[in-house]
Motif scaffolding. Structure first.
Motif, PDB file in Angstrom:
ATOM      1  N   UNK A   1       0.855  -1.178   0.000  1.00  0.00           N
ATOM      2  CA  UNK A   1       0.000   0.000   0.000  1.00  0.00           C
ATOM      3  C   UNK A   1       0.899   1.239   0.000  1.00  0.00           C
ATOM      4  N   UNK A   2       0.590   2.181  -0.864  1.00  0.00           N
ATOM      5  CA  UNK A   2       1.301   3.462  -0.872  1.00  0.00           C
ATOM      6  C   UNK A   2       0.241   4.468  -0.441  1.00  0.00           C
ATOM      7  N   UNK A   3      -0.125   5.405  -1.281  1.00  0.00           N
ATOM      8  CA  UNK A   3      -1.271   6.275  -0.990  1.00  0.00           C
ATOM      9  C   UNK A   3      -2.552   5.497  -1.272  1.00  0.00           C
ATOM     10  N   UNK A   4      -2.532   4.768  -2.374  1.00  0.00           N
ATOM     11  CA  UNK A   4      -3.655   3.915  -2.762  1.00  0.00           C
ATOM     12  C   UNK A   4      -3.350   2.463  -2.428  1.00  0.00           C
ATOM     13  N   UNK A   5      -4.316   1.595  -2.635  1.00  0.00           N
ATOM     14  CA  UNK A   5      -4.130   0.182  -2.274  1.00  0.00           C
ATOM     15  C   UNK A   5      -3.108  -0.517  -3.165  1.00  0.00           C
ATOM     16  N   UNK A   6      -2.522  -1.578  -2.629  1.00  0.00           N
ATOM     17  CA  UNK A   6      -1.652  -2.441  -3.429  1.00  0.00           C
ATOM     18  C   UNK A   6      -2.514  -3.128  -4.488  1.00  0.00           C
TER      19      UNK A   6
ATOM     20  N   UNK B   1     -12.417   8.909  -7.706  1.00  0.00           N
ATOM     21  CA  UNK B   1     -13.429   8.522  -6.726  1.00  0.00           C
ATOM     22  C   UNK B   1     -12.818   8.345  -5.355  1.00  0.00           C
ATOM     23  N   UNK B   2     -13.668   7.944  -4.413  1.00  0.00           N
ATOM     24  CA  UNK B   2     -13.185   7.716  -3.047  1.00  0.00           C
ATOM     25  C   UNK B   2     -14.130   6.788  -2.320  1.00  0.00           C
ATOM     26  N   UNK B   3     -13.669   6.329  -1.164  1.00  0.00           N
ATOM     27  CA  UNK B   3     -14.512   5.549  -0.287  1.00  0.00           C
ATOM     28  C   UNK B   3     -14.291   4.052  -0.323  1.00  0.00           C
ATOM     29  N   UNK B   4     -13.793   3.505  -1.414  1.00  0.00           N
ATOM     30  CA  UNK B   4     -13.634   2.060  -1.515  1.00  0.00           C
ATOM     31  C   UNK B   4     -12.432   1.551  -0.717  1.00  0.00           C
ATOM     32  N   UNK B   5     -11.402   2.402  -0.546  1.00  0.00           N
ATOM     33  CA  UNK B   5     -10.170   1.982   0.118  1.00  0.00           C
ATOM     34  C   UNK B   5      -9.763   2.962   1.212  1.00  0.00           C
TER      35      UNK B   5
END
Length: 108
Positions: free
Chosen positions: A46-51, A77-81
């Motif tokens: 994981x960095x800023x977003x998911x692996x 978008x947002x909210x999923x991770x």
């Protein structure tokens, strides 16, 4: 002698798909880097977003994931991770987004 030949054929035929996969991975990682995906993502960490391996695991059995994720990458978008939003990627050609998302979903 026959056993040796069979063993060599077995090794050769199993090594070829692995080599092709490694070449495909290198090409996809290069495309991801050129598209600036690697600024926020990594295959295994994981960095800023998911692996991406985590994305593949979450959506592995989801038949509609490819289309939804292509749209999410393109529009953002947002909210999923978590709470950090994903920026839109409208400058990346949709064909490239589709290739990358398909590759990500195929990760083990």
């Amino acid at each position: 002698m026959r056993r040796l030949v069979c063993a060599l054929l077995l090794v050769a035929t199993t090594a070829i798909p692995t080599l092709a996969l490694a070449e495909d991975d290198a090409a996809m990682l290069e495309l991801a880097d050129k598209s600036r995906c690697t600024a926020c993502h990594d295959v295994h960490e994981k960095v800023t977003g998911p692996a991406w391996a985590d994305v593949a695991k979450r959506y592995r059995n989801d038949a509609g994931a490819l289309e939804r994720l292509v749209l999410k990458v393109r529009e953002g978008g947002s909210g999923a991770w978590g709470t950090v939003p994903m920026s839109p990627n409208k400058r990346v050609p949709e064909e490239n987004i589709r290739k990358l998302v398909a590759w990500i979903l195929a990760l083990k």
